[in-house]
Design an enzyme around this catalytic site. Structure first.
Site, short mmCIF file in Angstrom:
data_model
loop_
_atom_site.label_atom_id
_atom_site.label_comp_id
_atom_site.label_asym_id
_atom_site.label_seq_id
_atom_site.Cartn_x
_atom_site.Cartn_y
_atom_site.Cartn_z
CG HIS A 39 -0.45 0.36 2.49
ND1 HIS A 39 -0.12 -0.57 3.45
CD2 HIS A 39 -0.17 1.56 3.04
CE1 HIS A 39 0.33 0.07 4.53
NE2 HIS A 39 0.31 1.35 4.30
CG ASP A 60 -3.99 -2.18 2.56
OD1 ASP A 60 -4.90 -1.83 1.80
OD2 ASP A 60 -3.33 -1.38 3.25
CB SER A 81 2.85 1.62 6.45
OG SER A 81 1.61 1.46 7.04
N GLY A 82 5.20 -0.56 6.21
CA GLY A 82 6.29 -1.02 5.35
C GLY A 82 7.51 -1.41 6.16
#
Ligand code: ARG
Length: 275
Positions: free
Chosen positions: A79, A125, A220-221
């Site tokens: 995402h 997600d 995130s990530g």
């Protein structure tokens, strides 16, 4: 010959490279020489304690985190790249505090592969995984070391995990300048399924929580790592989604990296890894 020169330079301490001649570099192992000894509820990391961690900037803003899995591939969340332009992104490796760019290596991206089965709803997600390729490799050394990948389908239920990132320290607060770390508990798949998130979960997700601790926007990530009995850090998850940040009702959700080992290996073949 190159190796001899490289070793002499390294031993003289002229540059910040590790004398790795004769032995291969090790993934998941921070350098003893530099690690002396936000995440919501986190604490500042020791210098270069998590040397695989990268920040992904979009223009001048923190966009996502990521982890180096080779000298030119960053494992991150799908995402982070959907509907975005990779030309305006920059990857910063070897960084702790964002205001101290000494020794930090900056790279543009030449390619990003988001998983073919990535899907997104308003809440969550799925298959939230991507490999970003750097335009040129980063040099491994004391401040830049790749993370180790888990074994295919390895399960980390009940492990203590660590998350790191420069993300928000609360939903309504700005990103952190310092790299923060926090420890949390990885839930078993059944405990994850029995949580209040149940209807949003798939088998590609890991839940993790601890009181007052969570990833948040900007994390995130980034990697959820565990300390393996072999003495190295292994990446169990990728920070993916949550409902709010550190809400005691909901654990944070991470992509289950071990479900994607073949997919990852296929896309990182051109990079240099470590043992
Ligand atoms: N999706 C968010 C991001 O893009 C953060 C995910 C983690 N949130 C959480 N509450 N664990 O940065």
């Amino acid at each position: 010959m190159f190796c001899i020169i490289y070793c002499v330079i390294a031993l003289l301490g002229v540059t910040q490279v590790q004398p790795i001649c004769g032995e291969e570099c090790q993934c998941g192992m921070p350098s003893d020489d530099v690690v002396a000894m936000r995440i919501v509820g986190g604490t500042k990391t020791a210098p270069h304690a998590y040397p695989w961690t990268v920040a992904i900037f979009r223009m001048d803003f923190l966009h996502c985190g990521g982890a180096l899995v080779t000298d030119r591939h960053v494992l991150s969340a799908g995402h982070c790249f959907i509907g975005d332009i990779i030309q305006i992104m920059r990857v910063l490796a070897g960084m702790d505090n964002m205001n101290n760019l000494e020794g930090v290596v900056k790279r543009t991206l030449s390619d990003v592969i988001v998983h073919e089965n990535f899907t997104s709803t308003e809440t969550r997600d799925d298959n939230d995984i991507a490999i970003a390729t750097l335009t040129s490799p980063v040099p491994f050394g004391q401040t830049i070391i790749p993370i180790c990948l888990p074994k295919p389908f390895e399960n980390f239920g009940a492990y203590t995990g660590t998350i790191v990132g420069w993300g928000r320290q609360a939903v309504n607060r700005p990103p952190s300048k310092d790299l923060l770390e926090a420890k949390l508990k990885i839930l078993s798949d059944s405990d994850c399924m029995n949580s209040k998130l149940r209807e949003h979960l798939t088998d590609n997700m890991i839940c993790a929580n601890a009181k007052g601790i969570d990833g948040c926007q900007g994390d995130s990530g980034g990697p959820l790592i565990i300390f393996d009995p072999s003495g190295r850090y292994v990446q169990a998850g990728i920070t993916s989604w949550g409902i709010g940040c550190a809400n005691p009702r909901y654990p944070g959700v991470y992509t289950k990296v071990s479900n994607y080992i073949d997919w990852i290996k296929e896309h990182i073949a051109s990079g240099k890894t470590c043992k």
